[in-house]
Design an enzyme around this catalytic site. Structure first.
Site, PDB file in Angstrom:
ATOM      1  N   GLY A   1       0.814  -1.223   0.000  1.00 29.00           N
ATOM      2  CA  GLY A   1       0.000   0.000   0.000  1.00 29.00           C
ATOM      3  C   GLY A   1       0.838   1.259   0.000  1.00 29.00           C
ATOM      4  O   GLY A   1       2.021   1.236  -0.335  1.00 29.00           O
TER       5      GLY A   1
ATOM      6  N   GLY B   1       5.182   4.024  -8.977  1.00 29.20           N
ATOM      7  CA  GLY B   1       5.890   2.747  -9.164  1.00 29.20           C
ATOM      8  C   GLY B   1       4.916   1.583  -9.079  1.00 29.20           C
ATOM      9  O   GLY B   1       4.850   0.725  -9.965  1.00 29.20           O
ATOM     10  N   HIS B   2       4.124   1.572  -7.995  1.00 28.39           N
ATOM     11  CA  HIS B   2       3.113   0.510  -7.851  1.00 28.39           C
ATOM     12  C   HIS B   2       2.133   0.535  -9.023  1.00 28.39           C
ATOM     13  O   HIS B   2       1.761  -0.507  -9.564  1.00 28.39           O
ATOM     14  CB  HIS B   2       2.300   0.718  -6.569  1.00 28.39           C
TER      15      HIS B   2
ATOM     16  N   GLN C   1       8.006  -9.602   7.312  1.00 31.89           N
ATOM     17  CA  GLN C   1       9.189  -9.147   6.588  1.00 31.89           C
ATOM     18  C   GLN C   1       9.878  -7.956   7.253  1.00 31.89           C
ATOM     19  O   GLN C   1      10.857  -7.435   6.739  1.00 31.89           O
ATOM     20  CB  GLN C   1       8.872  -8.857   5.117  1.00 31.89           C
TER      21      GLN C   1
HETATM   22  P1  AMP Z   1       6.016  -2.382  -1.685  1.00 29.38           P
HETATM   23  O1  AMP Z   1       4.643  -1.849  -1.488  1.00 29.38           O
HETATM   24  O2  AMP Z   1       7.096  -1.457  -1.313  1.00 29.38           O
HETATM   25  O3  AMP Z   1       6.169  -3.781  -1.116  1.00 29.38           O
HETATM   26  O4  AMP Z   1       6.178  -2.564  -3.262  1.00 29.38           O
HETATM   27  C1  AMP Z   1       5.277  -3.340  -4.005  1.00 29.38           C
HETATM   28  C2  AMP Z   1       5.841  -3.567  -5.386  1.00 29.38           C
HETATM   29  O5  AMP Z   1       6.043  -2.319  -6.039  1.00 29.38           O
HETATM   30  C3  AMP Z   1       7.201  -4.273  -5.346  1.00 29.38           C
HETATM   31  O6  AMP Z   1       7.252  -5.232  -6.384  1.00 29.38           O
HETATM   32  C4  AMP Z   1       8.159  -3.130  -5.573  1.00 29.38           C
HETATM   33  O7  AMP Z   1       9.390  -3.533  -6.159  1.00 29.38           O
HETATM   34  C5  AMP Z   1       7.355  -2.272  -6.546  1.00 29.38           C
HETATM   35  N1  AMP Z   1       7.891  -0.901  -6.537  1.00 29.38           N
HETATM   36  C6  AMP Z   1       8.142  -0.128  -5.451  1.00 29.38           C
HETATM   37  N2  AMP Z   1       8.711   1.040  -5.819  1.00 29.38           N
HETATM   38  C7  AMP Z   1       8.824   1.000  -7.176  1.00 29.38           C
HETATM   39  C8  AMP Z   1       9.346   1.902  -8.153  1.00 29.38           C
HETATM   40  N3  AMP Z   1       9.874   3.073  -7.830  1.00 29.38           N
HETATM   41  N4  AMP Z   1       9.299   1.524  -9.459  1.00 29.38           N
HETATM   42  C9  AMP Z   1       8.788   0.322  -9.808  1.00 29.38           C
HETATM   43  N5  AMP Z   1       8.279  -0.574  -8.937  1.00 29.38           N
HETATM   44  C10 AMP Z   1       8.307  -0.246  -7.639  1.00 29.38           C
END
Ligand code: AMP
Length: 288
Positions: free
Chosen positions: A30, A35-36, A60
């Site tokens: 969330g 990026g998400h 984690q």
């Molecule tokens: P998180 O919510 O941080 O666990 O991220 C969820 C997904 O979004 C993971 O696969 C991350 O690698 C991806 N993600 C997070 N930041 C970025 C970004 N700047 N660019 C591309 N994917 C991202």
């Protein structure tokens, strides 16, 4: 169309109803940013139904990490997802699964762990020894609950992608793992939910990671020696690590290694920033 589920049983009942549709999975914690959303957009392109999960996974996080203060912004996240869902045609659907409690994923008595081998102990694993077991266990559970054909992860968390691909290969999981490029802000800083812990000045300091990786990439592409620059970077103790590795398995590269990854982690106070860049030596010009 967008549907939101908070209970696993309701989600799985619904997924059973639409079992003939192609399914993509985007696991997240969330506090969504572009990026998400890039992962979700790709899933929407490639699948009839995209399931985006929003779950701050306690296993984690280490004991002294930011589990309690991790940003939880469900309403804002749902608005962002809805803005994508509203543009879809009738054949496409987005499902949000935001478990209402930790027990939805880890019921009382849960005691199993999925643990990849050595690869989880290097780089980030040195600083977060239990982190990747938490990641692989939750991702495996989401794979089991949702049973997608494809799952989307961000290159930003490069070691995480390698660890998940290893789990998928070793356990013969029939899911295609798709790794999507890093989305950055206008300066180059990789977007991350944890960036909001940083002041503008600290974000600027954090750019040292991006700039160092970029410089190493330039030196490699010019066939110059990057080692002394890398060693000089590491004299800044804010670097947890900065390495050039074989992109496939994160081992030391040889002259024959075709795809390299420059990976780094940089600390600003208690916030760790991650970044990386790939170099494909099959291709002469690598513009990241
Ligand atoms: P998180 O919510 O941080 O666990 O991220 C969820 C997904 O979004 C993971 O696969 C991350 O690698 C991806 N993600 C997070 N930041 C970025 C970004 N700047 N660019 C591309 N994917 C991202």
């Amino acid at each position: 169309m967008m549907k939101v589920f908070t209970k696993k049983i309701e989600l799985t009942n619904y997924l059973f109803e639409i079992k003939n549709k192609s399914l993509g999975l985007v696991p997240t914690m969330g506090n969504l940013h572009l990026g998400h959303l890039s992962l979700l957009n790709q899933s929407v392109l490639e699948n009839d139904v995209s399931v985006i999960t929003i779950f701050v996974n306690p296993t984690q996080f280490g004991p002294n990490e930011d589990f309690n203060k991790y940003p939880r912004t469900l309403d804002q996240d749902l608005n962002l997802i809805e803005s994508i869902a509203l543009k879809l045609n009738d054949s496409k659907e987005i499902i949000v699964f935001g478990p209402e409690s930790i027990a939805e994923i880890y019921p009382d008595g849960f005691s199993t762990s999925i643990s990849v081998g050595e690869i989880k102990t290097i780089l980030c694993g040195k600083f977060r020894p239990t982190h990747f077991d938490g990641v692989t266990t939750v991702v495996y559970k989401l794979f089991q609950i949702i049973n997608p054909k494809k799952a989307y992860f961000g290159q930003k968390d490069y070691q995480q992608c390698v660890v998940i691909k290893k789990m998928v290969k070793d356990l013969e999981i029939k899911i295609h793992i798709k790794v999507m490029p890093i989305i950055r802000n206008h300066d180059g800083l990789a977007l991350s939910s944890r960036n909001q812990y940083l002041s503008d000045k600290e974000k600027e300091e954090g750019l040292k990671l991006y700039k160092s990786i970029n410089k190493i990439k330039e030196l490699i592409l010019e066939n110059k020696n990057y080692q002394s620059f890398l060693s000089e970077c590491l004299t800044d103790t804010r670097f947890d690590y900065l390495e050039v590795l074989n992109a496939d398995d994160l081992t030391a590269p040889s002259k024959e290694t075709k795809i390299l990854v420059i990976v780094g982690a940089f600390r600003i106070g208690s916030t760790r920033l991650l970044d990386n860049m790939l170099i494909d030596r099959n291709i002469e010009n690598n513009h990241a």
